[in-house]
Design a protein around this motif. Sequence first.
Motif, PDB file in Angstrom:
ATOM      1  N   ALA A 193       0.835  -1.351  -0.102  1.00 41.52           N
ATOM      2  CA  ALA A 193       0.191  -0.268  -0.190  1.00 41.52           C
ATOM      3  C   ALA A 193       1.089   0.781  -0.092  1.00 41.52           C
ATOM      4  N   HIS A 194       0.206   2.150  -0.495  1.00 40.50           N
ATOM      5  CA  HIS A 194       0.613   3.482  -0.534  1.00 40.50           C
ATOM      6  C   HIS A 194       0.502   4.111   1.159  1.00 40.50           C
ATOM      7  N   ALA A 195       1.282   3.393   2.305  1.00 38.70           N
ATOM      8  CA  ALA A 195       1.078   4.473   3.674  1.00 38.70           C
ATOM      9  C   ALA A 195       1.372   5.679   3.704  1.00 38.70           C
ATOM     10  N   VAL A 196       0.410   6.843   4.762  1.00 40.16           N
ATOM     11  CA  VAL A 196       0.451   8.319   4.363  1.00 40.16           C
ATOM     12  C   VAL A 196       0.664   8.332   5.807  1.00 40.16           C
ATOM     13  N   LEU A 197       1.429   9.142   6.540  1.00 42.61           N
ATOM     14  CA  LEU A 197       1.688   9.443   7.559  1.00 42.61           C
ATOM     15  C   LEU A 197       2.278  11.859   7.560  1.00 42.61           C
ATOM     16  N   VAL A 198       0.826  11.870   7.921  1.00 43.95           N
ATOM     17  CA  VAL A 198       0.314  13.372   7.941  1.00 43.95           C
ATOM     18  C   VAL A 198       0.383  14.279   8.769  1.00 43.95           C
ATOM     19  N   SER A 199       0.450  15.268   9.121  1.00 47.07           N
ATOM     20  CA  SER A 199      -0.358  16.111  10.078  1.00 47.07           C
ATOM     21  C   SER A 199      -1.562  16.335  10.413  1.00 47.07           C
ATOM     22  N   ASP A 200      -2.824  16.363  10.873  1.00 43.55           N
ATOM     23  CA  ASP A 200      -3.944  16.666  11.032  1.00 43.55           C
ATOM     24  C   ASP A 200      -4.705  18.341  10.809  1.00 43.55           C
ATOM     25  N   TYR A 201      -3.295  19.030  10.043  1.00 40.55           N
ATOM     26  CA  TYR A 201      -4.163  20.517   9.804  1.00 40.55           C
ATOM     27  C   TYR A 201      -3.557  19.789   7.878  1.00 40.55           C
ATOM     28  N   THR A 202      -3.788  18.464   7.361  1.00 38.80           N
ATOM     29  CA  THR A 202      -3.783  18.757   6.506  1.00 38.80           C
ATOM     30  C   THR A 202      -5.285  18.260   5.747  1.00 38.80           C
ATOM     31  N   VAL A 203      -5.797  17.803   6.552  1.00 37.89           N
ATOM     32  CA  VAL A 203      -7.408  17.827   6.849  1.00 37.89           C
ATOM     33  C   VAL A 203      -8.336  19.066   7.546  1.00 37.89           C
ATOM     34  N   TYR A 204      -8.005  18.960   8.593  1.00 35.84           N
ATOM     35  CA  TYR A 204      -8.662  20.378   9.478  1.00 35.84           C
ATOM     36  C   TYR A 204      -7.538  21.624   9.368  1.00 35.84           C
ATOM     37  N   GLN A 205      -7.455  22.362   8.935  1.00 40.46           N
ATOM     38  CA  GLN A 205      -6.182  23.456   8.588  1.00 40.46           C
ATOM     39  C   GLN A 205      -6.468  24.322   9.150  1.00 40.46           C
ATOM     40  N   LYS A 206      -7.406  24.971  10.186  1.00 43.87           N
ATOM     41  CA  LYS A 206      -7.275  25.975  10.235  1.00 43.87           C
ATOM     42  C   LYS A 206      -7.220  25.662  11.917  1.00 43.87           C
ATOM     43  N   SER A 207      -8.211  24.043  12.710  1.00 39.34           N
ATOM     44  CA  SER A 207      -7.926  24.318  14.331  1.00 39.34           C
ATOM     45  C   SER A 207      -6.766  22.783  14.236  1.00 39.34           C
ATOM     46  N   GLY A 208      -6.835  21.907  12.915  1.00 36.70           N
ATOM     47  CA  GLY A 208      -5.988  20.768  13.835  1.00 36.70           C
ATOM     48  C   GLY A 208      -7.657  19.552  14.172  1.00 36.70           C
ATOM     49  N   THR A 209      -7.320  18.281  14.767  1.00 43.15           N
ATOM     50  CA  THR A 209      -7.836  17.631  15.524  1.00 43.15           C
ATOM     51  C   THR A 209      -8.748  18.273  17.165  1.00 43.15           C
ATOM     52  N   PHE A 210      -9.906  17.791  17.633  1.00 44.24           N
ATOM     53  CA  PHE A 210      -9.463  18.101  19.336  1.00 44.24           C
ATOM     54  C   PHE A 210      -8.177  17.060  19.887  1.00 44.24           C
ATOM     55  N   VAL A 211      -8.887  15.694  19.532  1.00 43.54           N
ATOM     56  CA  VAL A 211      -8.246  14.870  20.272  1.00 43.54           C
ATOM     57  C   VAL A 211      -6.659  14.447  20.340  1.00 43.54           C
ATOM     58  N   LEU A 212      -5.868  15.096  19.273  1.00 46.81           N
ATOM     59  CA  LEU A 212      -4.519  15.429  19.235  1.00 46.81           C
ATOM     60  C   LEU A 212      -4.165  16.959  19.099  1.00 46.81           C
ATOM     61  N   ARG A 213      -5.275  18.179  19.489  1.00 46.74           N
ATOM     62  CA  ARG A 213      -4.830  18.773  19.566  1.00 46.74           C
ATOM     63  C   ARG A 213      -4.679  19.138  21.530  1.00 46.74           C
ATOM     64  N   ASP A 214      -5.391  18.374  21.999  1.00 47.14           N
ATOM     65  CA  ASP A 214      -5.653  18.450  23.534  1.00 47.14           C
ATOM     66  C   ASP A 214      -5.353  17.077  24.262  1.00 47.14           C
ATOM     67  N   THR A 215      -4.521  16.839  23.554  1.00 42.97           N
ATOM     68  CA  THR A 215      -3.768  15.900  24.312  1.00 42.97           C
ATOM     69  C   THR A 215      -1.648  16.245  24.052  1.00 42.97           C
ATOM     70  N   PRO A 216      -1.160  17.919  24.239  1.00 46.23           N
ATOM     71  CA  PRO A 216       0.389  17.538  23.323  1.00 46.23           C
ATOM     72  C   PRO A 216       1.450  17.105  24.461  1.00 46.23           C
ATOM     73  N   GLN A 217       1.254  16.970  25.494  1.00 46.76           N
ATOM     74  CA  GLN A 217       2.205  16.300  26.161  1.00 46.76           C
ATOM     75  C   GLN A 217       2.649  15.166  26.514  1.00 46.76           C
ATOM     76  N   ILE A 218       1.449  14.324  25.721  1.00 48.51           N
ATOM     77  CA  ILE A 218       1.755  12.967  25.430  1.00 48.51           C
ATOM     78  C   ILE A 218       1.585  11.749  23.694  1.00 48.51           C
ATOM     79  N   PRO A 219       2.805  11.295  23.274  1.00 50.57           N
ATOM     80  CA  PRO A 219       3.154  10.706  22.274  1.00 50.57           C
ATOM     81  C   PRO A 219       1.002  10.614  22.133  1.00 50.57           C
ATOM     82  N   SER A 220       0.558  11.109  20.635  1.00 51.76           N
ATOM     83  CA  SER A 220      -0.589  11.030  21.022  1.00 51.76           C
ATOM     84  C   SER A 220      -1.040  10.522  18.867  1.00 51.76           C
ATOM     85  N   ILE A 221      -1.874   9.580  18.032  1.00 47.27           N
ATOM     86  CA  ILE A 221      -1.796   9.659  17.226  1.00 47.27           C
ATOM     87  C   ILE A 221      -3.624   9.349  16.386  1.00 47.27           C
ATOM     88  N   ILE A 222      -4.054   9.286  15.687  1.00 46.16           N
ATOM     89  CA  ILE A 222      -5.246   8.569  14.827  1.00 46.16           C
ATOM     90  C   ILE A 222      -4.887   8.089  13.805  1.00 46.16           C
TER      91      ILE A 222
END
Length: 329
Positions: free
Chosen positions: A159-188
């Motif tokens: 597969a063409h695996a893709v690792l991207v920022s949440d800002y690619t899709v939610y350009q102005k604010s990112g995703t809440f769950v990743l924005r609200d866990t800044p001190q914890i390694p977090s992924i979707i």
Amino acid sequence: MKYFLCALIFLVQLLSCGPDNSPRAQSQTSLTNRVICIDPGHGGSAHKDNFRKGPTGEREEWINLRVALLLRDLLQAQGATVWLTRTTDTDTAFPDRTQLARTHKADLFISIHHNASGDTKVNFPIVFFGGNASNNPQSVRLGKLILQQFNKQLFADSAHAVLVSDYTVYQKSGTFVLRDTPQIPSIIGEAAFYSNALGEKLLKDSNFNKREAQAYLDGIRQFFEDTIAVQPIVATGKIPVFESYRGIVPKSGDVSNWQSLFLEAQQLIAQRSDLQRAAQLLARSAIAFPDSYHAREALLLLSELEASSDPALSKMLKLRADEYFVPMR
């Protein structure tokens, strides 16, 4: 003596069991005493939306929960403490999801999702990290390890695996769950597309769900086994949104034609023919499917095309490609 030996064997067996009478782990693992928060995305939305489902009606939130429960069991068997943001098909507010991770001082936050697209032909894994890559190295490293396992265990490394920022899709604010866990390694994690007919069929299969949970486990375990220190680079700040390019916005059919647009642009550039049209095609492709496996290359090609005429725009496009996309190969 015979009765003494029997009693001794029974005592040893008793001591080797936990409070639930299950055998205790004979040795520690890299996950022993780790605290991991698992967030099965969405939940309880069947009554209010009709879009988060595959061709035959399988809903994303059901798949998310199945995989999350399987992953919980695998992690606990390795000695981890696991907290789930939900255990049934119910909705959990965003603040409650992230608060759970912070309250229990989680070592990782894993939000399990599955993907959909207007282009029903696509089926490949995507993992999102929060913000800029240079400012979030541990989440990037976690995402890369999990994505490698998705590709290996679910797609036979094809597969063409893709690792991207949440800002690619939610350009102005990112995703809440990743924005609200800044001190914890977090992924979707988005292991596959349920909008694809084959993808949905696989995601309904319990064995495929188990393989996905195993892929998460192996990536998480490798994350803790790897002792390489990752130091953050100086953050580059927020990057301007990319909703249009010189007034060009996607057309109605671009969501399903994003790949043909990119390939046509590539051909024009190779021929050094009509570079203005090539730039428009690249922009339409990247905007229509901003987290596709061609989006990064589209931005880099646009940056090259703008290098002489608009250096500031060229620099922004290059920065966007570097900060929001992490190459997997």
